[in-house]
Design a protein around this motif. Sequence first.
Motif, short mmCIF file in Angstrom:
data_model
loop_
_atom_site.label_atom_id
_atom_site.label_comp_id
_atom_site.label_asym_id
_atom_site.label_seq_id
_atom_site.Cartn_x
_atom_site.Cartn_y
_atom_site.Cartn_z
N GLU A 95 0.78 -1.33 0.10
CA GLU A 95 -0.03 -0.06 -0.10
C GLU A 95 0.90 1.26 0.13
O GLU A 95 0.71 2.03 -0.76
N ASP A 96 1.90 1.16 0.80
CA ASP A 96 2.81 2.28 0.75
C ASP A 96 3.62 2.65 -0.47
O ASP A 96 3.54 3.73 -0.85
N TYR A 98 2.37 1.63 -3.61
CA TYR A 98 1.65 2.22 -4.48
C TYR A 98 1.23 3.77 -4.48
O TYR A 98 1.21 4.55 -5.18
N THR A 99 1.32 4.15 -2.97
CA THR A 99 1.19 5.69 -2.56
C THR A 99 2.34 6.44 -3.37
O THR A 99 2.12 7.54 -3.72
N GLU A 100 3.43 5.74 -2.91
CA GLU A 100 4.71 6.64 -3.26
C GLU A 100 4.75 6.60 -4.73
O GLU A 100 5.33 7.85 -5.40
N PHE A 102 2.25 6.55 -7.26
CA PHE A 102 1.37 7.15 -8.01
C PHE A 102 1.45 8.63 -7.54
O PHE A 102 1.05 9.49 -8.22
N TYR A 103 1.95 8.98 -6.40
CA TYR A 103 1.82 10.31 -5.84
C TYR A 103 3.08 10.92 -6.88
O TYR A 103 3.11 12.27 -6.86
N ASP A 105 3.66 10.40 -9.87
CA ASP A 105 3.40 10.05 -11.23
C ASP A 105 3.94 11.07 -12.09
O ASP A 105 4.70 10.69 -13.22
#
Length: 455
Positions: A95-96, A98-100, A102-103, A105
């Motif tokens: 989860e972390d 994915y956040t990293e 796409f943040y 991007d």
Amino acid sequence: MESIEPEKYVISERASYLCEILEVSEKELITQGNRVSRPKIQRIPEYMAEKVEFQRYYKPQIISLGLFHRRTRQGYLYKKAWAAMYLKDTNQKVEDLYTEIFYHDEEINLLKLKPVWRNLEDYFVDKNDIIVDGCCVLQLLKKSDSSVDDLEQELKISIDKLVRVHQDLLIMDNQIPFELLRLLCQDEAMLEQCLHNFLQVHGILIELAPKLPRKKMENQEVKVAVDEEEEDPVHLLDYLRRALLMRDKHTFYKDINKKKIKRGSLHLRKYRIGTIKELKAAGIQLRKYQASNSIFPNFTNGVLELPELVVDGSTIYIFLNLVAYEMCPDFHNGFEVSSFLVFMSSLIDKPEDVKELRKAGIIINELANDKEVADLFNKMDTILVPETPLFAYIRDQIHSHFESKRSKIRMLAWMGEAYSTFFRSPWTIIALLAATLGLVLTFIQTWFAIHPKAS
């Protein structure tokens, strides 16, 4: 007359429109020419991929990355298992990550494959492949400094397959963005160690490996790098190429540019320098360049310095994919690797040439015999590029050496040919002595026939 006027008007309008298009295109070309080149991840050029003898070196055997190559069931199983190992070893959560990813991007968008693809997801067929591919590569490189036995145990794969996996990481259109590896690896020291392991696996010294730029902070302004060494590599293959171009690059080119070099034709061709046998017959000595793994040669006072080159099963993967990378239309470069291959294929024609390079410590042959090395370079002899200033400079130096010592070179060449003809084996020596003895006896017999003894 009235019907002719509208036609003239239409022609004039179309001509005016064409002029505007041409002017805009010219300005756009000039503007783009001043920009720092940032190559994208794209397919192998068709004119290279369609060559039957090269096709196997442009297709992954086990591990496919990105979206260009169809993944195999076994390869995908390895990728998922290694990604799971990496997340466990580094104590990271999906989860972390994915956040990293796409943040950030917008930052990775600079590397997108085609202008029509709008975000990071378009690199991959599935969102999950973003995490799987990146973590898989990092785990593979992280463990590549272990012993052979440890690797088999840790990665759950046989050594013969592992060799093929490392060859898959060399394929130009089987790359993933380096920035993705940065985001998945929070430890900067570990990331550099992974890159060093990547070079070491392929026989490249890591003492002078290119250093990574410091990671930019979120609030730091992003500056466009004037030099490629001031920014991250595009992918692993780009990093490997930089490692091969490390030897005094700027000083070297600066010295060459001071001199007026007579360039060859711009036609794509193989520019001939001479085989090792011919150079040695001309009195030119061979010497290994000691300090670096750079591909740049040097010629001074009749001595040709060449870098040490380990030739094994991965050599042709490295060079053919680096050549394909240099042929990318959006990659502004000096065709250094392509020129080096043309240079080496000119030096190596027969196994005897490989033997001389091996004796000088320049080639370390890990193939079956010298003939395989000669065949390898002769196979790559089809690579054609315009002659670059670097190798034109070396060629001119060698030709000047030939001209300054032409009479001595002829004598050395004659002596070398005579030696190789009459002294290459004990049988040729015996035959030479027998022929000489026959001539002496014939001369004596003739002498006494003309001048018989008085009775």
